[in-house]
Motif scaffolding. Structure first.
Motif, PDB file in Angstrom:
ATOM      1  N   PHE A   1     -66.302 -14.671  98.669  1.00 24.46           N
ATOM      2  CA  PHE A   1     -65.364 -13.584  98.377  1.00 24.46           C
ATOM      3  C   PHE A   1     -64.372 -13.356  99.525  1.00 24.46           C
ATOM      4  O   PHE A   1     -63.976 -12.229  99.794  1.00 24.46           O
ATOM      5  CB  PHE A   1     -66.121 -12.287  98.058  1.00 24.46           C
ATOM      6  N   MET A   2     -63.966 -14.446 100.164  1.00 24.45           N
ATOM      7  CA  MET A   2     -62.998 -14.378 101.256  1.00 24.45           C
ATOM      8  C   MET A   2     -61.687 -15.068 100.874  1.00 24.45           C
ATOM      9  O   MET A   2     -60.936 -15.556 101.722  1.00 24.45           O
ATOM     10  CB  MET A   2     -63.584 -15.030 102.514  1.00 24.45           C
ATOM     11  N   GLN A   3     -61.394 -15.107  99.565  1.00 22.37           N
ATOM     12  CA  GLN A   3     -60.217 -15.837  99.116  1.00 22.37           C
ATOM     13  C   GLN A   3     -58.904 -15.243  99.614  1.00 22.37           C
ATOM     14  O   GLN A   3     -57.879 -15.924  99.625  1.00 22.37           O
ATOM     15  CB  GLN A   3     -60.189 -15.951  97.590  1.00 22.37           C
ATOM     16  N   ALA A   4     -58.918 -13.987 100.040  1.00 22.99           N
ATOM     17  CA  ALA A   4     -57.682 -13.394 100.541  1.00 22.99           C
ATOM     18  C   ALA A   4     -57.198 -14.071 101.814  1.00 22.99           C
ATOM     19  O   ALA A   4     -55.992 -14.057 102.118  1.00 22.99           O
ATOM     20  CB  ALA A   4     -57.875 -11.898 100.786  1.00 22.99           C
TER      21      ALA A   4
ATOM     22  N   ILE B   1     -62.536  -7.633  96.135  1.00 22.18           N
ATOM     23  CA  ILE B   1     -62.427  -6.260  96.632  1.00 22.18           C
ATOM     24  C   ILE B   1     -63.712  -5.493  96.367  1.00 22.18           C
ATOM     25  O   ILE B   1     -64.212  -4.753  97.223  1.00 22.18           O
ATOM     26  CB  ILE B   1     -61.219  -5.561  95.994  1.00 22.18           C
ATOM     27  N   GLU B   2     -64.258  -5.658  95.154  1.00 19.87           N
ATOM     28  CA  GLU B   2     -65.511  -4.974  94.807  1.00 19.87           C
ATOM     29  C   GLU B   2     -66.631  -5.377  95.762  1.00 19.87           C
ATOM     30  O   GLU B   2     -67.395  -4.525  96.238  1.00 19.87           O
ATOM     31  CB  GLU B   2     -65.914  -5.341  93.373  1.00 19.87           C
ATOM     32  N   GLU B   3     -66.757  -6.657  96.042  1.00 17.16           N
ATOM     33  CA  GLU B   3     -67.845  -7.118  96.896  1.00 17.16           C
ATOM     34  C   GLU B   3     -67.692  -6.601  98.319  1.00 17.16           C
ATOM     35  O   GLU B   3     -68.687  -6.247  98.973  1.00 17.16           O
ATOM     36  CB  GLU B   3     -67.902  -8.648  96.892  1.00 17.16           C
ATOM     37  N   GLN B   4     -66.480  -6.554  98.819  1.00 13.33           N
ATOM     38  CA  GLN B   4     -66.258  -5.967 100.140  1.00 13.33           C
ATOM     39  C   GLN B   4     -66.606  -4.481 100.137  1.00 13.33           C
ATOM     40  O   GLN B   4     -67.202  -3.967 101.104  1.00 13.33           O
ATOM     41  CB  GLN B   4     -64.807  -6.196 100.559  1.00 13.33           C
ATOM     42  N   PHE B   5     -66.280  -3.820  99.066  1.00 10.71           N
ATOM     43  CA  PHE B   5     -66.638  -2.408  98.890  1.00 10.71           C
ATOM     44  C   PHE B   5     -68.153  -2.236  98.866  1.00 10.71           C
ATOM     45  O   PHE B   5     -68.697  -1.307  99.481  1.00 10.71           O
ATOM     46  CB  PHE B   5     -66.007  -1.924  97.582  1.00 10.71           C
ATOM     47  N   TYR B   6     -68.854  -3.160  98.187  1.00  9.25           N
ATOM     48  CA  TYR B   6     -70.318  -3.094  98.135  1.00  9.25           C
ATOM     49  C   TYR B   6     -70.958  -3.292  99.501  1.00  9.25           C
ATOM     50  O   TYR B   6     -72.073  -2.829  99.743  1.00  9.25           O
ATOM     51  CB  TYR B   6     -70.866  -4.165  97.189  1.00  9.25           C
TER      52      TYR B   6
ATOM     53  N   ALA C   1     -50.661   4.715 103.038  1.00 10.35           N
ATOM     54  CA  ALA C   1     -50.105   4.178 104.285  1.00 10.35           C
ATOM     55  C   ALA C   1     -50.454   2.708 104.456  1.00 10.35           C
ATOM     56  O   ALA C   1     -49.619   1.906 104.920  1.00 10.35           O
ATOM     57  CB  ALA C   1     -50.624   4.988 105.474  1.00 10.35           C
ATOM     58  N   TRP C   2     -51.668   2.310 104.097  1.00 11.80           N
ATOM     59  CA  TRP C   2     -52.040   0.893 104.145  1.00 11.80           C
ATOM     60  C   TRP C   2     -51.116   0.075 103.242  1.00 11.80           C
ATOM     61  O   TRP C   2     -50.658  -1.014 103.610  1.00 11.80           O
ATOM     62  CB  TRP C   2     -53.492   0.710 103.714  1.00 11.80           C
ATOM     63  N   ARG C   3     -50.858   0.579 102.050  1.00  8.90           N
ATOM     64  CA  ARG C   3     -50.003  -0.163 101.116  1.00  8.90           C
ATOM     65  C   ARG C   3     -48.582  -0.295 101.666  1.00  8.90           C
ATOM     66  O   ARG C   3     -47.944  -1.346 101.531  1.00  8.90           O
ATOM     67  CB  ARG C   3     -49.996   0.524  99.747  1.00  8.90           C
TER      68      ARG C   3
ATOM     69  N   PHE D   1     -53.579  -6.452  96.539  1.00  6.30           N
ATOM     70  CA  PHE D   1     -54.742  -7.325  96.428  1.00  6.30           C
ATOM     71  C   PHE D   1     -55.739  -7.208  97.582  1.00  6.30           C
ATOM     72  O   PHE D   1     -56.681  -7.989  97.642  1.00  6.30           O
ATOM     73  CB  PHE D   1     -54.283  -8.783  96.331  1.00  6.30           C
ATOM     74  N   LEU D   2     -55.550  -6.261  98.493  1.00  4.66           N
ATOM     75  CA  LEU D   2     -56.447  -6.112  99.633  1.00  4.66           C
ATOM     76  C   LEU D   2     -57.160  -4.761  99.567  1.00  4.66           C
ATOM     77  O   LEU D   2     -56.583  -3.759  99.130  1.00  4.66           O
ATOM     78  CB  LEU D   2     -55.674  -6.247 100.942  1.00  4.66           C
ATOM     79  N   LEU D   3     -58.384  -4.733 100.052  1.00  5.59           N
ATOM     80  CA  LEU D   3     -59.255  -3.573  99.919  1.00  5.59           C
ATOM     81  C   LEU D   3     -58.661  -2.269 100.440  1.00  5.59           C
ATOM     82  O   LEU D   3     -58.720  -1.252  99.729  1.00  5.59           O
ATOM     83  CB  LEU D   3     -60.598  -3.849 100.603  1.00  5.59           C
ATOM     84  N   PRO D   4     -58.087  -2.209 101.650  1.00  4.19           N
ATOM     85  CA  PRO D   4     -57.605  -0.908 102.139  1.00  4.19           C
ATOM     86  C   PRO D   4     -56.609  -0.229 101.204  1.00  4.19           C
ATOM     87  O   PRO D   4     -56.573   1.000 101.105  1.00  4.19           O
ATOM     88  CB  PRO D   4     -56.968  -1.259 103.490  1.00  4.19           C
ATOM     89  N   GLY D   5     -55.793  -1.034 100.508  1.00  6.46           N
ATOM     90  CA  GLY D   5     -54.820  -0.466  99.599  1.00  6.46           C
ATOM     91  C   GLY D   5     -55.402   0.052  98.304  1.00  6.46           C
ATOM     92  O   GLY D   5     -54.673   0.651  97.497  1.00  6.46           O
ATOM     93  N   ARG D   6     -56.696  -0.148  98.099  1.00  7.93           N
ATOM     94  CA  ARG D   6     -57.362   0.317  96.880  1.00  7.93           C
ATOM     95  C   ARG D   6     -58.404   1.402  97.154  1.00  7.93           C
ATOM     96  O   ARG D   6     -59.152   1.771  96.252  1.00  7.93           O
ATOM     97  CB  ARG D   6     -58.038  -0.875  96.188  1.00  7.93           C
ATOM     98  N   LEU D   7     -58.439   1.920  98.366  1.00  8.42           N
ATOM     99  CA  LEU D   7     -59.485   2.874  98.714  1.00  8.42           C
ATOM    100  C   LEU D   7     -59.326   4.219  98.008  1.00  8.42           C
ATOM    101  O   LEU D   7     -60.310   4.937  97.810  1.00  8.42           O
ATOM    102  CB  LEU D   7     -59.510   3.084 100.233  1.00  8.42           C
TER     103      LEU D   7
END
Length: 327
Positions: free
Chosen positions: A99-102, A124-129, A157-159, A173-179
């Motif tokens: 899950f490091m495709q980014a 993103i889900e797996e990083q969240f988990y 702000a991340w976005r 497509f990155l985790l911080p922008g979906r928090l």
């Protein structure tokens, strides 16, 4: 996405239906160019935060907290995901495996047309988990809520930073922008469990990210209103969690309970028919086939593995997860 059907015995039909609605809008975007299909992704993330967060909050004092959570998640997620990678091996597949495709995407560009690109939501889900169970387990209630709200408030702000300094679409497509979506769902679960001391203060805080996005778009130029989508999806999930009558939602329950395989393989099936030049009709032909494959996958692969994981790993007390439904 929590685009993941349940591995618990108690289900929430309204939330299953919301997942079904979410996956259908995503498929409609890819199959029929439905303009607002990305809202299904936003809804998935909020549902994921709400359900995963609720289960972890309920189970934080239980023995085997980490082993039971990660064991059930591994058996639920990895087999079908790795099957996808075997069927359509992507470039840089070693990064996908964990899950490091980014990482290669940031270097070589986003492969928007590849069928495995849909796994950006799962990454993103797996990083969240990885981070949420530790936050819930180790942080006192007061600090947990502060961290969750910090993630929500900082997401715009991340976005903006990603949009300014990283390749196109990185903000999406990155985790911080979906928090704000994921942590927003966790905050909903926390609220239902009595973690909120001031509903008025929470309501004011929830309005800050949408206001910031509107102000940014007004002053700087057109940009995503993802905070508004996150806010709206939180309201939808809240309504679903408190809904008693589900008659109108029943048509969406089946795709909600089969949404993981629908999500993983719908682009693979579509690409097959596009390859054979079905053109405009490709989506109409692919849709029933991917539904049949999802049903087969559920009975042959997913359900047996879920049942094994339920027997192999401890699970939360059924009475405690009644509010949240199933993940």
């Amino acid at each position: 996405m929590s685009n993941l059907p349940s591995d618990f015995s108690n289900r929430s039909e309204p939330l299953d239906a919301l997942r079904g609605l979410a996956i259908l809008t995503v498929i409609a975007r890819h199959y029929f160019e439905f303009k607002y299909g990305m809202l299904g992704v936003d809804l998935f993330f909020v549902i994921s935060g709400f359900l995963i967060g609720g289960v972890l909050l309920d189970d934080r004092e239980q023995p085997g907290y980490f082993s039971s959570f990660y064991g059930r998640r591994a058996f639920r997620i990895l087999p079908l995901y790795w099957l996808l990678l075997l069927i359509v091996p992507p470039d840089h597949w070693g990064h996908y495996l964990f899950f490091m495709q980014a990482k290669p995407w940031l270097q070589f560009g986003y492969p928007l047309t590849e069928p495995t690109f849909v796994t950006w939501t799962l990454a993103i889900e797996e990083q969240f988990y990885l981070i949420l169970p530790m936050l819930i387990y180790w942080l006192p209630r007061r600090w947990l809520i502060r961290i969750l709200w910090s993630g929500v408030l900082l997401a715009p702000a991340w976005r903006w930073l990603f949009h300014a300094y990283l390749p196109d679409h990185s903000w999406e497509f990155l985790l911080p922008g979906r928090l704000d979506e994921l942590f927003g769902g966790v905050l909903l679960a926390s609220y239902m469990r009595g973690y909120c001391r001031s509903p008025v203060a929470w309501a004011i805080l929830a309005c800050v990210p949408p206001i910031c996005d509107v102000a940014y778009a007004t002053m700087v130029g057109p940009f995503s209103f993802l905070s508004i989508a996150a806010f709206a999806c939180c309201i939808i999930v809240w309504a679903g969690a408190n809904m008693e009558r589900t008659v109108l939602l029943r048509p969406f329950i089946w795709p909600g309970r089969r949404c993981y395989s629908l999500y993983l393989f719908h682009m693979v099936v579509l690409d097959i028919f596009l390859f054979f030049d079905f053109g405009f009709y490709a989506g109409f032909v692919a849709l029933p086939i991917v539904c049949i494959l999802a049903e087969i996958s559920w009975h042959v692969i997913e359900s047996p593995l879920i049942n094994y994981a339920k027997g192999r790993f401890a699970k939360a007390d059924a009475a405690t997860i009644r509010i949240a439904g199933a993940v």
